[in-house]
Write an enzyme that holds these catalytic residues in place. Structure first.
Site, PDB file in Angstrom:
ATOM      1  N   TYR A  60       0.654  -1.032  -0.335  1.00  0.00           N
ATOM      2  CA  TYR A  60      -0.496  -0.237   0.027  1.00  0.00           C
ATOM      3  C   TYR A  60       0.908   1.564  -0.060  1.00  0.00           C
ATOM      4  CZ  TYR A  60      -3.551   2.945   1.387  1.00  0.00           C
ATOM      5  OH  TYR A  60      -4.846   4.237   1.406  1.00  0.00           O
ATOM      6  N   PHE A 112      -6.661  20.253 -24.297  1.00  0.00           N
ATOM      7  CA  PHE A 112      -7.278  19.000 -24.304  1.00  0.00           C
ATOM      8  C   PHE A 112      -8.413  19.346 -24.194  1.00  0.00           C
ATOM      9  CE2 PHE A 112      -8.400  14.658 -23.867  1.00  0.00           C
ATOM     10  CZ  PHE A 112      -8.523  14.184 -25.316  1.00  0.00           C
ATOM     11  N   ASP A 113      -9.734  18.431 -24.752  1.00  0.00           N
ATOM     12  CA  ASP A 113     -11.188  18.548 -24.200  1.00  0.00           C
ATOM     13  C   ASP A 113     -10.888  18.051 -22.365  1.00  0.00           C
ATOM     14  OD1 ASP A 113     -10.878  16.359 -24.542  1.00  0.00           O
ATOM     15  OD2 ASP A 113     -12.935  15.441 -24.897  1.00  0.00           O
ATOM     16  N   ASP A 203       0.471  19.798 -20.259  1.00  0.00           N
ATOM     17  CA  ASP A 203       0.061  18.409 -20.601  1.00  0.00           C
ATOM     18  C   ASP A 203       0.787  17.968 -21.432  1.00  0.00           C
ATOM     19  OD1 ASP A 203      -1.591  16.326 -21.199  1.00  0.00           O
ATOM     20  OD2 ASP A 203      -2.926  18.185 -21.717  1.00  0.00           O
ATOM     21  N   ALA A 205       1.608  14.953 -22.048  1.00  0.00           N
ATOM     22  CA  ALA A 205       0.727  13.450 -22.953  1.00  0.00           C
ATOM     23  C   ALA A 205       1.937  13.306 -23.732  1.00  0.00           C
ATOM     24  CB  ALA A 205      -0.429  13.827 -23.005  1.00  0.00           C
ATOM     25  N   LYS A 246      -0.161   7.563 -22.996  1.00  0.00           N
ATOM     26  CA  LYS A 246       0.135   7.397 -24.436  1.00  0.00           C
ATOM     27  C   LYS A 246       1.355   7.701 -24.713  1.00  0.00           C
ATOM     28  CE  LYS A 246      -3.977  10.215 -24.737  1.00  0.00           C
ATOM     29  NZ  LYS A 246      -4.914   9.564 -23.513  1.00  0.00           N
ATOM     30  N   HIS A 438     -19.597  14.536 -26.497  1.00  0.00           N
ATOM     31  CA  HIS A 438     -19.775  13.432 -27.519  1.00  0.00           C
ATOM     32  C   HIS A 438     -18.895  12.226 -26.790  1.00  0.00           C
ATOM     33  CE1 HIS A 438     -15.913  14.736 -25.690  1.00  0.00           C
ATOM     34  NE2 HIS A 438     -14.890  13.119 -25.982  1.00  0.00           N
TER      35      HIS A 438
HETATM   36  N1  F0G Z   1      -4.444  15.615 -22.342  1.00  0.00           N
HETATM   37  C1  F0G Z   1      -4.565  14.703 -23.425  1.00  0.00           C
HETATM   38  C2  F0G Z   1      -3.204  15.958 -24.590  1.00  0.00           C
HETATM   39  C3  F0G Z   1      -5.182  14.147 -23.900  1.00  0.00           C
HETATM   40  O1  F0G Z   1      -4.563  13.938 -25.266  1.00  0.00           O
HETATM   41  C4  F0G Z   1      -5.836  12.852 -22.876  1.00  0.00           C
HETATM   42  C5  F0G Z   1      -6.416  12.359 -23.325  1.00  0.00           C
HETATM   43  C6  F0G Z   1      -5.446  13.769 -21.615  1.00  0.00           C
HETATM   44  C7  F0G Z   1      -4.922  15.104 -21.289  1.00  0.00           C
HETATM   45  C8  F0G Z   1      -6.068  13.072 -20.863  1.00  0.00           C
HETATM   46  O2  F0G Z   1      -5.845  12.173 -20.248  1.00  0.00           O
HETATM   47  O3  F0G Z   1      -7.919  10.294 -21.290  1.00  0.00           O
HETATM   48  O4  F0G Z   1      -5.228   9.603 -19.621  1.00  0.00           O
HETATM   49  O5  F0G Z   1      -7.476  10.803 -18.456  1.00  0.00           O
HETATM   50  N2  F0G Z   1      -6.379  12.070 -24.459  1.00  0.00           N
HETATM   51  C9  F0G Z   1      -7.342  10.332 -25.145  1.00  0.00           C
HETATM   52  C10 F0G Z   1      -7.604  10.532 -26.736  1.00  0.00           C
HETATM   53  C11 F0G Z   1      -8.585  10.458 -24.578  1.00  0.00           C
HETATM   54  O6  F0G Z   1      -8.004   9.826 -27.469  1.00  0.00           O
HETATM   55  O7  F0G Z   1      -7.170  11.528 -27.138  1.00  0.00           O
HETATM   56  P1  F0G Z   1      -6.276  10.460 -19.738  1.00  0.00           P
END
Ligand code: F0G
Length: 448
Positions: A60, A112-113, A203, A205, A246, A438
């Protein structure tokens, strides 16, 4: 791991997509032949990652797997503090719980969304400062993810009420088409941030793909290793959120890394509340081990070259067929320009979604709309906001498909392109959530 993929017929797919309310997220995976919905958590792990899974320490607190991950994150990013989270949006949730307050404005390059969602959920807003070139798919610019420095500076100069708590730069910029940000631009953003005493977050990713583009497109860095470039990029920031699904090369995972002790301390409280104890943050020990190895592998040139060039292979085939796509090609995906592909379908009828549905029906290929549906309604006027670009993203999972799959995808799109002028009507929304609609939106097909 090799998986069986199931072929199906056009007739079956017409039925299935109707049953799915014309929302590709509602399709079960066995109804999809080639899945380009996302490159997030959909890649294959390596022998060394699987080996590390076997060594997972599930304690843990203070597990060996956590320590391996913490040390790797520090080695690759240079940040002092580290908090694991179960995925990227969880990292955003934890960090923004500390940093974002009602009425705040968060500038950046096409957020990002989920980033936008977590900001707007806190009654704050985003300010898109991406360079204009990003919004014209035909203009060549090596770093279309770059921030327009003048626009950023202008926002900061006018921030007399101190509404801007920090700046966030997404590397690579997913919403602008998987486009990279140059070190030169990162440096300029960092200078502006320092001048106005605002922290800069990434960010991150797809930071490794961003580093690859820097190596091949930014002269000064051509002889630097990917790991050196990544470290350099991070040296200009105060912290980062990461979706490890990613460039962490794992199926699940995320983290926050930063330098500010005060922010770290505050974030630990939210991490414990939302994610779990600070040495696992919603992840299994074995997940953290696999991620430590994945981060190392993703920052190797040979892997990145194969990865990014496979995406470009698909892009080149589409360009040869005359199909309009965002250029230069993105790191993780090819983006079809639906405004140019199907201008005959009104924007109010979600032309990018209509194209994505056609691609599924004709070829069993699942893609995703990055357009009006994804852009959500304006939080104040509740009207549709029409983004500059209507895109369909063909995201390529890492280490999963072969070049033959790419040829198949290109051939299907060529077929559709040949009869594109016949497309007249799109879809209407019959049910939608107030935010990030979406994922669950229900649509009905319009016919004339
Ligand atoms: N930031 C970026 C640039 C992303 O592309 C994503 C996720 C996230 C944050 C959020 O990360 O999914 O681990 O919670 N992108 C995916 C996509 C979902 O299909 O582009 P997450």
């Amino acid at each position: 791991m090799v998986e069986y993929i199931k072929p199906s017929t056009i007739e079956q797919r017409k039925e299935w997509i109707k049953e799915a309310d014309y929302n590709l997220f509602n399709l079960t995976s066995e109804k999809v032949f080639i899945d380009l919905l996302t490159d997030s958590g959909t890649g294959a792990m390596s022998d060394n990652q699987w080996a590390e899974m076997m060594k997972g320490d599930e304690s843990y607190a203070g597990s060996q797997s956590f320590l391996k991950l913490r040390d790797t994150v520090k080695k690759i990013t240079g940040f002092i503090y580290f908090l694991p989270t179960h995925q990227g949006r969880a990292a955003e949730n934890v960090l923004f719980s500390v940093l974002v307050k009602e009425g705040n404005i968060i500038p950046g390059n096409s957020h990002f969304d989920t980033t936008k969602g977590h900001i707007e959920f806190r009654k704050a807003t985003t300010l898109d400062c991406t360079i204009d070139e990003a919004f014209d798919t035909t203009v060549y610019h090596p770093f279309k993810g770059n921030v327009n420095i003048e626009k950023l500076e202008h926002a900061l100069i006018n921030d007399i009420e101190n509404k801007i708590p920090f700046v966030i730069v997404t590397i690579t910029c997913n919403s602008a088409g998987g486009q990279p940000v140059s070190i030169e631009n990162i440096k300029q953003v960092s200078e502006v941030c320092k001048k106005f005493k605002k922290p800069l977050y990434f960010d991150a990713a797809r930071f490794a793909e961003n580093a690859y583009f820097i190596k091949i497109r930014e002269e000064e860095y051509k002889n630097h290793s990917i790991k050196e470039i990544a470290k350099k990029m991070f040296s200009y920031a105060d912290g980062m959120t990461m979706s490890a699904k990613k460039d962490g090369l794992v199926n699940m995972g995320g983290f926050i890394a930063l330098n500010n002790e005060d922010v770290y301390k505050k974030a630990t409280v939210f991490n414990i509340m939302y994610e779990g104890f600070i040495t696992y943050g919603g992840l299994n020990g074995r997940d953290m081990g696999a991620l430590a190895v994945g981060l190392d592998e993703a920052t190797e040139f040979d892997y990145l070259e194969t990865r990014v060039e496979q995406v470009a292979f698909l892009g080149k085939q589409l360009v040869d067929y005359g199909i309009p796509v965002q250029q230069p090609f993105g790191g993780h995906a090819i983006f079809l320009d639906a405004n140019k592909f199907v201008p005959t379908i009104p924007r109010s009828e979600y032309r990018a979604q209509a194209l994505a549905i056609e691609l599924y029906i004709v070829g069993g290929i699942r893609s995703v709309e990055i357009g009006t549906i994804l852009a959500d309604r304006d939080p104040f006027t509740h009207k549709n906001r029409y983004p500059e670009l209507e895109l369909v993203r063909l995201a390529i999972p890492r280490r999963t498909y072969s070049l033959n799959h790419m040829r198949y995808i290109a051939a299907v799109l060529k077929n559709i392109y040949d009869y594109k002028d016949q497309a007249k009507r799109g879809y209407k929304i019959v049910d939608e959530a107030p935010i990030m609609r979406h994922f669950t939106v229900k649509l009905e097909k319009l016919t004339s």
